[in-house]
Write a protein that holds these residues in place. Structure first.
Motif, PDB file in Angstrom:
ATOM      1  N   ASN A   1       0.784  -1.227  -0.075  1.00 51.65           N
ATOM      2  CA  ASN A   1      -0.008   0.091  -0.011  1.00 51.65           C
ATOM      3  C   ASN A   1       0.749   1.363   0.132  1.00 51.65           C
ATOM      4  N   TYR A   2       2.240   1.224  -0.255  1.00 47.64           N
ATOM      5  CA  TYR A   2       2.854   2.245  -0.211  1.00 47.64           C
ATOM      6  C   TYR A   2       2.951   2.875  -1.397  1.00 47.64           C
ATOM      7  N   CYS A   3       3.586   4.206  -1.617  1.00 53.49           N
ATOM      8  CA  CYS A   3       3.727   4.821  -2.868  1.00 53.49           C
ATOM      9  C   CYS A   3       5.303   5.006  -2.943  1.00 53.49           C
TER      10      CYS A   3
ATOM     11  N   ALA B   1       2.291   3.657  -7.409  1.00 54.65           N
ATOM     12  CA  ALA B   1       1.718   2.908  -6.459  1.00 54.65           C
ATOM     13  C   ALA B   1       2.342   1.383  -6.365  1.00 54.65           C
ATOM     14  N   THR B   2       2.824   0.847  -5.312  1.00 51.17           N
ATOM     15  CA  THR B   2       3.583  -0.326  -5.333  1.00 51.17           C
ATOM     16  C   THR B   2       2.578  -1.335  -5.525  1.00 51.17           C
TER      17      THR B   2
ATOM     18  N   ASN C   1       1.892   8.228   1.629  1.00 50.77           N
ATOM     19  CA  ASN C   1       1.204   9.429   1.260  1.00 50.77           C
ATOM     20  C   ASN C   1       0.151   9.111   0.087  1.00 50.77           C
ATOM     21  N   ARG C   2      -0.820   8.721   0.397  1.00 44.78           N
ATOM     22  CA  ARG C   2      -2.089   8.384  -0.446  1.00 44.78           C
ATOM     23  C   ARG C   2      -3.588   9.177   0.011  1.00 44.78           C
TER      24      ARG C   2
ATOM     25  N   CYS D   1      -1.469   8.254  -5.031  1.00 50.25           N
ATOM     26  CA  CYS D   1      -0.080   8.807  -4.507  1.00 50.25           C
ATOM     27  C   CYS D   1      -0.222  10.329  -4.854  1.00 50.25           C
ATOM     28  N   GLN D   2       0.351  10.954  -3.418  1.00 52.20           N
ATOM     29  CA  GLN D   2       0.341  12.126  -3.565  1.00 52.20           C
ATOM     30  C   GLN D   2       1.675  12.841  -3.663  1.00 52.20           C
ATOM     31  N   ARG D   3       1.964  13.910  -4.042  1.00 49.68           N
ATOM     32  CA  ARG D   3       3.074  14.668  -4.490  1.00 49.68           C
ATOM     33  C   ARG D   3       3.677  15.216  -3.177  1.00 49.68           C
TER      34      ARG D   3
END
Length: 127
Positions: free
Chosen positions: A31-33, A52-53, A101-102, A107-109
């Motif tokens: 669930n990581y970016c 997104a992983t 950071n989602r 995913c967010q910048r």
């Protein structure tokens, strides 16, 4: 604990290509970016390309869309950024990052939401 190690980069003329890679040591949750950020002198760090992983969805900043390509091996141990048609404004320190950071699954910048960071690798583009 996760460790990220960047390699590649270097000096290139405008219009040329460069590649940066990120070695991932440790477990990255699905669930990581992950992504590539860059910081030019006197400017804030910005998210360039995110992935997104889990589902592999990718975000490209408008400034690099069509020129940069991110890839990740199946084992999620290496993430590569191929940069083509480089411009002087691409001149920056490039960082690999990973975090949760989602927002609504995307995913967010914002760099503040990324927990793990590499030390960075320099890409210098001369005109």
């Amino acid at each position: 604990q996760v460790q990220l190690v960047e390699s590649g980069g270097g000096s290139v003329q405008a219009g040329g290509s460069a590649r940066v890679s990120c070695g991932v040591f440790g477990y990255i949750s699905s669930n990581y970016c992950m992504g590539w950020f860059r910081q030019a002198p006197g400017k804030e760090r910005e998210g360039v390309v995110l992935i997104a992983t889990g589902d592999g969805s990718i975000y490209y900043a408008d400034s690099v869309k069509g020129r940069f390509t991110i890839s990740q091996d199946n084992a999620k141990t290496t993430m590569t950024l191929q940069m083509n048609s480089l411009k002087p404004e691409d001149n920056a320190m490039y960082y690999c990052a990973a975090g949760l950071n989602r927002y609504r699954g995307s995913c967010q910048r914002d760099p503040a939401g990324y927990k793990y960071w590499g030390k960075g690798t320099q890409v210098t583009v001369s005109s």
